[in-house]
Design a protein around this motif. Structure first.
Motif, PDB file in Angstrom:
ATOM      1  N   SER A 272       0.690  -1.321   0.020  1.00 20.52           N
ATOM      2  CA  SER A 272       0.018  -0.018  -0.104  1.00 20.52           C
ATOM      3  C   SER A 272       1.009   1.139  -0.196  1.00 20.52           C
ATOM      4  N   ALA A 273       0.359   2.424   0.120  1.00 10.92           N
ATOM      5  CA  ALA A 273       0.847   3.679   0.381  1.00 10.92           C
ATOM      6  C   ALA A 273       0.519   4.286   1.676  1.00 10.92           C
ATOM      7  N   GLY A 274       1.013   5.496   2.083  1.00  9.53           N
ATOM      8  CA  GLY A 274       0.469   6.116   3.236  1.00  9.53           C
ATOM      9  C   GLY A 274      -0.564   5.852   3.871  1.00  9.53           C
ATOM     10  N   PRO A 275      -2.058   6.499   3.118  1.00  7.55           N
ATOM     11  CA  PRO A 275      -3.094   6.461   3.471  1.00  7.55           C
ATOM     12  C   PRO A 275      -3.612   4.834   3.831  1.00  7.55           C
ATOM     13  N   GLY A 276      -3.025   4.005   3.263  1.00  5.44           N
ATOM     14  CA  GLY A 276      -3.485   2.386   3.403  1.00  5.44           C
ATOM     15  C   GLY A 276      -2.624   2.033   4.772  1.00  5.44           C
ATOM     16  N   LEU A 277      -1.396   2.474   4.598  1.00  3.37           N
ATOM     17  CA  LEU A 277      -0.553   1.956   5.920  1.00  3.37           C
ATOM     18  C   LEU A 277      -1.449   2.631   7.380  1.00  3.37           C
ATOM     19  N   ALA A 278      -1.920   3.867   7.165  1.00  7.39           N
ATOM     20  CA  ALA A 278      -2.588   4.249   8.217  1.00  7.39           C
ATOM     21  C   ALA A 278      -3.779   3.338   8.559  1.00  7.39           C
ATOM     22  N   LEU A 279      -4.319   2.800   7.786  1.00  6.29           N
ATOM     23  CA  LEU A 279      -5.527   1.781   8.268  1.00  6.29           C
ATOM     24  C   LEU A 279      -5.102   0.617   8.731  1.00  6.29           C
ATOM     25  N   PRO A 304       0.089  15.074   3.816  1.00  2.00           N
ATOM     26  CA  PRO A 304      -0.680  14.045   4.472  1.00  2.00           C
ATOM     27  C   PRO A 304      -2.184  13.737   3.690  1.00  2.00           C
ATOM     28  N   SER A 305      -2.950  12.956   4.390  1.00  2.00           N
ATOM     29  CA  SER A 305      -4.096  12.649   3.687  1.00  2.00           C
ATOM     30  C   SER A 305      -3.944  12.168   2.468  1.00  2.00           C
ATOM     31  N   THR A 306      -4.869  12.605   1.321  1.00  4.70           N
ATOM     32  CA  THR A 306      -4.595  12.126  -0.081  1.00  4.70           C
ATOM     33  C   THR A 306      -3.407  12.828  -0.432  1.00  4.70           C
ATOM     34  N   GLY A 307      -3.160  14.143  -0.352  1.00  2.00           N
ATOM     35  CA  GLY A 307      -1.905  14.733  -0.367  1.00  2.00           C
ATOM     36  C   GLY A 307      -1.543  14.916  -1.915  1.00  2.00           C
ATOM     37  N   LEU A 308      -0.312  14.350  -2.127  1.00  2.00           N
ATOM     38  CA  LEU A 308       0.029  14.246  -3.515  1.00  2.00           C
ATOM     39  C   LEU A 308       0.074  12.868  -3.948  1.00  2.00           C
ATOM     40  N   PRO A 309      -0.820  12.326  -4.553  1.00  2.00           N
ATOM     41  CA  PRO A 309      -0.831  10.636  -4.780  1.00  2.00           C
ATOM     42  C   PRO A 309       0.184  10.165  -5.578  1.00  2.00           C
ATOM     43  N   THR A 310       0.658  11.212  -6.839  1.00  2.00           N
ATOM     44  CA  THR A 310       1.443  10.572  -7.756  1.00  2.00           C
ATOM     45  C   THR A 310       2.862  11.404  -7.723  1.00  2.00           C
ATOM     46  N   LYS A 311       3.149  11.745  -6.680  1.00  2.00           N
ATOM     47  CA  LYS A 311       4.286  12.693  -6.480  1.00  2.00           C
ATOM     48  C   LYS A 311       5.258  12.122  -5.294  1.00  2.00           C
ATOM     49  N   GLN A 312       6.656  12.456  -5.530  1.00  2.93           N
ATOM     50  CA  GLN A 312       7.572  12.006  -4.540  1.00  2.93           C
ATOM     51  C   GLN A 312       7.608  12.333  -3.211  1.00  2.93           C
ATOM     52  N   GLU A 313       8.021  11.526  -2.358  1.00  7.81           N
ATOM     53  CA  GLU A 313       8.297  12.246  -0.825  1.00  7.81           C
ATOM     54  C   GLU A 313       8.615  10.801  -0.034  1.00  7.81           C
TER      55      GLU A 313
END
Length: 577
Positions: A272-279, A304-313
């Motif tokens: 997953s990515a950040g939002p999924g990891l939070a869940l 955070p939240s939906t943030g930048l779904p297609t960008k580097q961080e």
């Protein structure tokens, strides 16, 4: 002739930018060039500016280039947004349909090619990507036969008529631009490649391939950018090995299904990515409490939240290390290359079973989705270690249970598969005794906590810290993680030309932190720079917390959604030196 070149194609999402890049880079890979790609795309299916940039070299590369040699533009916006990267004398190949023009001050050659018109003459505007590809390929003076072979592979399943039309589109684009330019451009002719076979893939594909090699036979996941390609790859490949992929209704279901399958003895992962990891956080705590192996891939993106779904961080580090309530043992590892993505995934499955803990593989968008050349993977380097998984258990006395959570010297208890004779035990998310029976006894509680938390003492994975430290006393020690390694090394070469002595370490074992190794490298540097794609210096905080050196550590941070460029790292190091 030149040893490297940078090429970019831009347009609206959904109009063939991705397929153009794919065919162009595939043909270059066939010739044996080293490639490094970066995708800039919007978080929508159609519309919005997108561009793909490929760096081509006769030598290994692991960073995006600062500048640009050739820009292929499907619209004026692509020129306006990207022409500042063009080096003096660069080239723009643009669709004549929109009357292209170069912004003031851009020193480049503009070739207006009737890309859409040629495609429409051949039957459909969809083939404009092949016209554009042919035009830019021709300027490089590379053999067209290789490109046509890549076209055949891309469109072969649609039948010979479609293949022929696309090859004709390539030919027409090539002929038109060569007539305008008077032949291939000498300043863009690449030195011959070494011709050696290389893999060309994104990090997500390498992770998926590594999971298959590790014996993973079930993936439970919910689609999310930038992790979805792991699932998509395994949907195609895993059934060939007797496995399956289950798309769950959400990330909570995905992680709990993975825990259940691992408990049953099937090597299982989720991604997953950040939002999924939070869940997933509550369930990760369950895996820690029940000492169930669990492998999670977290592909970081802008938050955070939906943030930048297609960008580097790289801003999920704290969440991965500290995210669960209470205290559990967990391992967080960070691959730094395509090869790492493959081998570290195998190691993650082994670690999860050897230590009976959650293991999180931490990548970032650039590493996950940036397509890169890599060496052929060695399947002989794939050990399978299942830890204290025991079979053929001795008989139990009447009314006895198997000590699934037995207190042992190393804190790791024997593990059995459900249904094994004489292996009956309790499993619960509340505190428990050695057989898994719920217990609130104070002495037992402390012993169980110590048992779980101490079993990672002394853990050091392969290449926990990748060290390139030629100087016993360096002006600068540059520390990074994930996809930043190649960019740092390129900046170091420029710093070396300025007589700045640099060492470089990439921290790959994020948790438990490899204190001793990092401390030894800190001691050899006058100043330390920690480079990371987040706003709060999360990796720097880990270094200071576990290895010290706060008085000489400086953070270089970038959190605008883009990866670091070598020139940015060079400039920051010069300013802080």
């Amino acid at each position: 002739m030149i040893s490297q070149l940078s090429w970019k194609i831009g347009g609206q999402q959904g109009e063939g930018v991705e397929s153009t890049d794919r065919i162009f880079s595939t043909a270059l890979n066939r010739l044996g060039y080293y490639l490094y790609g970066y995708r800039h795309f919007s978080s929508r299916i159609k519309g919005g500016h997108t561009n793909n940039k490929i760096r081509i070299s006769t030598n290994p590369i692991r960073a995006i280039s600062d500048d640009l040699d050739i820009l292929v533009a499907f619209d004026q916006e692509s020129i306006d947004l990207n022409s500042h990267e063009l080096r003096p004398g660069g080239v723009v190949v643009a669709d004549a349909k929109f009357n292209p023009n170069l912004p003031e001050g851009v020193n480049a050659k503009l070739f207006a090619v009737p890309i859409t018109s040629i495609a429409e003459e051949l039957g459909t505007s969809l083939m404009k990507n092949m016209v554009a590809s042919g035009a830019s390929w021709a300027l490089l003076g590379l053999p067209i036969e290789v490109f046509n072979k890549a076209v055949e592979e891309e469109f072969g399943r649609k039948g010979p008529a479609i293949v022929e039309k696309n090859i004709e589109a390539v030919k027409r684009g090539s002929e038109f631009v060569l007539e305008q330019a008077g032949g291939p451009l000498d300043e863009f002719k690449l030195d011959p490649a070494d011709g050696k076979q290389k893999l060309f893939m994104i990090g997500n594909e390498a992770i998926a391939l590594g999971s298959i090699a590790a014996g993973c036979r079930l993936m439970s996941a919910y689609p999310i950018t930038p992790a979805s390609e792991i699932m998509e790859y395994l949907i195609k490949k895993l059934p060939k090995f007797g496995g399956t992929v289950v798309q769950t209704e959400d990330e909570i279901a995905a992680v709990t299904m993975a825990i259940g399958a691992n408990y049953a003895g099937v090597r299982t992962m989720t991604a997953s990515a950040g939002p999924g990891l939070a869940l997933m956080m509550e369930a990760i705590g369950l895996a820690g409490m029940t000492e169930t192996p669990l492998v999670i891939v977290n592909t970081q993106r802008g938050g955070p939240s939906t943030g930048l779904p297609t960008k580097q961080e790289q801003s999920d580090l704290n969440a991965m290390v500290y995210g669960t309530h209470g205290e559990i043992p967990k391992i967080v590892i960070a691959p730094a290359s395509i090869e790492d993505c493959f081998y570290d995934t195998i190691e993650a499955f082994n670690l999860a079973e050897e230590y009976q803990v959650p293991v999180i593989i931490m990548t970032d968008l650039q590493l996950s989705l940036g397509k890169q050349s890599c060496n052929t993977l060695d399947l002989n380097e794939v050990p399978i270690k299942r830890g204290k998984l025991v079979r053929d258990l001795p008989a139990l006395e009447e009314n006895q249970y198997f000590k699934r959570y037995e207190f042992t010297g190393d804190g790791i208890s024997p593990r059995v598969l459900p249904g094994d004779k004489n292996g009956i035990h309790h499993v619960t998310g509340v505190e428990h005794d050695e057989v898994g029976r719920p217990s609130e006894n104070a002495v037992n509680r402390q012993k169980m906590m110590d048992k779980r938390l101490n079993k990672l003492n002394g853990l050091t994975i392969r290449d926990a810290v990748r060290v390139d430290a030629p100087h016993k006393e360096a002006d600068l020690l540059i520390i990074g993680m994930g996809s930043t390694g190649g960019t740092i090394d390129e900046a170091r070469r420029r710093l070396s030309a300025d007589d700045v002595l640099t060492n470089h370490i990439t921290i790959r074992q994020i948790h438990p932190f490899p204190t001793d190794i990092v401390q030894a490298e800190l001691a050899k540097a006058k100043k330390v720079i920690v480079l990371e794609n987040n706003a709060t210096g999360q990796l720097a905080s880990q270094v200071k917390l576990y290895a010290g050196g706060a008085d000489k550590i400086k953070s270089v941070l970038k959190y605008d959604g883009n990866p670091f460029l070598p020139s940015e790292v060079y400039k920051a190091c010069k300013e802080l030196n």
